[in-house]
Motif scaffolding. Structure first.
Motif, short mmCIF file in Angstrom:
data_model
loop_
_atom_site.label_atom_id
_atom_site.label_comp_id
_atom_site.label_asym_id
_atom_site.label_seq_id
_atom_site.Cartn_x
_atom_site.Cartn_y
_atom_site.Cartn_z
N GLY A 113 -22.86 -11.42 45.13
CA GLY A 113 -22.57 -10.15 45.79
C GLY A 113 -23.55 -9.80 46.88
O GLY A 113 -23.33 -8.84 47.61
N GLU A 114 -24.64 -10.58 47.00
CA GLU A 114 -25.65 -10.26 48.01
C GLU A 114 -25.42 -11.06 49.29
O GLU A 114 -24.72 -12.07 49.29
CB GLU A 114 -27.06 -10.50 47.44
CG GLU A 114 -27.36 -9.55 46.29
CD GLU A 114 -28.72 -9.76 45.65
OE1 GLU A 114 -29.15 -8.84 44.93
OE2 GLU A 114 -29.35 -10.81 45.85
N ILE A 115 -26.04 -10.55 50.36
CA ILE A 115 -25.80 -11.10 51.70
C ILE A 115 -27.12 -11.46 52.35
O ILE A 115 -28.13 -10.77 52.14
CB ILE A 115 -25.05 -10.04 52.55
CG1 ILE A 115 -23.57 -10.00 52.16
CG2 ILE A 115 -25.21 -10.32 54.05
CD1 ILE A 115 -22.80 -8.88 52.84
N VAL A 124 -21.01 -19.82 48.36
CA VAL A 124 -21.06 -18.69 49.30
C VAL A 124 -19.84 -18.72 50.21
O VAL A 124 -19.24 -19.77 50.43
CB VAL A 124 -22.33 -18.71 50.21
CG1 VAL A 124 -23.60 -18.58 49.39
CG2 VAL A 124 -22.37 -19.96 51.08
N ILE A 125 -19.50 -17.54 50.72
CA ILE A 125 -18.54 -17.41 51.80
C ILE A 125 -19.34 -17.01 53.03
O ILE A 125 -20.26 -16.18 52.95
CB ILE A 125 -17.47 -16.34 51.49
CG1 ILE A 125 -16.55 -16.82 50.36
CG2 ILE A 125 -16.65 -15.99 52.72
CD1 ILE A 125 -15.61 -17.96 50.73
N TYR A 149 -22.38 -14.54 52.07
CA TYR A 149 -22.11 -13.66 50.92
C TYR A 149 -22.02 -14.54 49.68
O TYR A 149 -21.22 -15.50 49.67
CB TYR A 149 -20.79 -12.92 51.17
CG TYR A 149 -20.31 -12.10 49.99
CD1 TYR A 149 -20.72 -10.79 49.83
CD2 TYR A 149 -19.45 -12.66 49.04
CE1 TYR A 149 -20.29 -10.05 48.74
CE2 TYR A 149 -19.01 -11.92 47.96
CZ TYR A 149 -19.43 -10.61 47.81
OH TYR A 149 -19.01 -9.87 46.74
N VAL A 150 -22.81 -14.25 48.67
CA VAL A 150 -22.85 -15.12 47.49
C VAL A 150 -21.67 -14.83 46.56
O VAL A 150 -21.51 -13.71 46.08
CB VAL A 150 -24.18 -14.97 46.71
CG1 VAL A 150 -24.23 -15.94 45.53
CG2 VAL A 150 -25.38 -15.19 47.63
N LEU A 151 -20.86 -15.86 46.32
CA LEU A 151 -19.70 -15.76 45.41
C LEU A 151 -20.12 -16.00 43.98
O LEU A 151 -19.64 -15.35 43.06
CB LEU A 151 -18.68 -16.85 45.75
CG LEU A 151 -17.67 -16.66 46.85
CD1 LEU A 151 -16.74 -17.86 46.85
CD2 LEU A 151 -16.90 -15.37 46.67
N GLU A 152 -20.96 -17.03 43.79
CA GLU A 152 -21.46 -17.32 42.45
C GLU A 152 -22.80 -18.02 42.52
O GLU A 152 -23.13 -18.65 43.53
CB GLU A 152 -20.45 -18.16 41.65
CG GLU A 152 -20.13 -19.48 42.26
CD GLU A 152 -19.28 -20.36 41.34
OE1 GLU A 152 -19.64 -20.52 40.16
OE2 GLU A 152 -18.26 -20.88 41.81
#
Ligand SMILES: *[C@@H]1O[C@H](CO)[C@@H](O)[C@H](O)[C@H]1NC(C)=O
Ligand SMILES: *[C@@H]1O[C@H](CO)[C@@H](O)[C@H](O)[C@H]1NC(C)=O
Length: 218
Positions: free
Chosen positions: A143-145, A166-167, A118-121
């Protein structure tokens, strides 16, 4: 039973049978089994410790960006059973990856887990390659995965001009990471040059150059 009932029972049995293969880590047999990393007992996973607390299920290590001033311009911060001992036998873990502009998390695999990022920044070029050598790739933004199926070689590149992060979620308490280039060119002891010259269809000089670039820093 009507014929369609038999069909349903067989379908359900097939589903259960398949699920037992698809799930990454074995199922748990008790509420918790907090890893005792210091135990000398060797088993599949870690032995359970008896004196446990809330802190065994807690980790603050993904809250802040990590430094990315290293060879690849990217840093993986793991939140696996080794950081969160309470994850032992639960079949999940997380990580955070920070990327400098131009940073790469080079091609690698996780032998025990599917990964979901999951993209944080920032923005990343990501991809994985199937066993049929087909590349599935995408540019992903905040916000994308994107998903990397278990065991397949994959990478993330920050092609943008700003840092990215990313997380990550894994369906294993300890997914394991094998970086392709490091495995082949920086193992200990090292893989014989002839294996690599024949594999990559290049000369010894090229192989030695890559080996020296990837050698673990002393
Ligand atoms: C359990 O751990 C806590 C600290 O985490 C410690 O204060 C306590 O003495 C321990 N109890 C036993 C029985 O080892
Ligand atoms: C990375 O930056 C930090 C803080 O600025 C510094 O302490 C560290 O030595 C640097 N590491 C490398 C490998 O340059």
């Amino acid at each position: 039973m009507a014929t369609s009932d038999y069909g349903l029972v067989i379908a359900m049995m097939m589903a259960i049978f398949l699920a037992s293969f698809i799930s990454a880590d074995p199922d748990l047999l008790q509420d918790v089994c907090v890893a005792d990393l210091s135990s000398g007992v060797k088993l599949n996973g870690f032995a359970c410790k008896s004196n446990i607390s809330s802190d065994d299920f807690f980790f603050a290590g993904l809250a802040k960006p990590a430094l990315t001033n290293n060879t690849f311009g990217a840093t993986v911060t793991s939140a696996s059973v080794q950081q969160i001992n309470g994850l032992n036998t639960l079949g999940v873990s997380m990580a955070r990856i920070d990327y400098a502009p131009g940073g790469i998390n080079p091609p690698h695999t996780h032998p025990r887990a599917t990964e979901i990022v999951y993209v944080l920044e920032g923005e990343l070029d990501v991809g994985f390659i199937t066993t049929e050598n087909k590349l599935f790739s995408k540019t992903i933004k905040v916000g994308e995965i994107f998903t990397f199926p278990r065991g397949l070689i994959h990478y993330q590149l920050n092609s943008g001009k700003v840092p990215a992060a990313v997380i990550v979620g894994f369906n294993s308490q300890l997914p394991g990471t094998q970086r392709v280039a490091n495995a082949l060119f920086a193992s200990s002891p090292t893989v014989e040059d002839v294996v690599l010259t024949k594999t990559f269809q290049v000369g010894t000089k090229e192989v030695e150059k890559i080996k020296s670039r990837l050698a673990p820093k002393k």
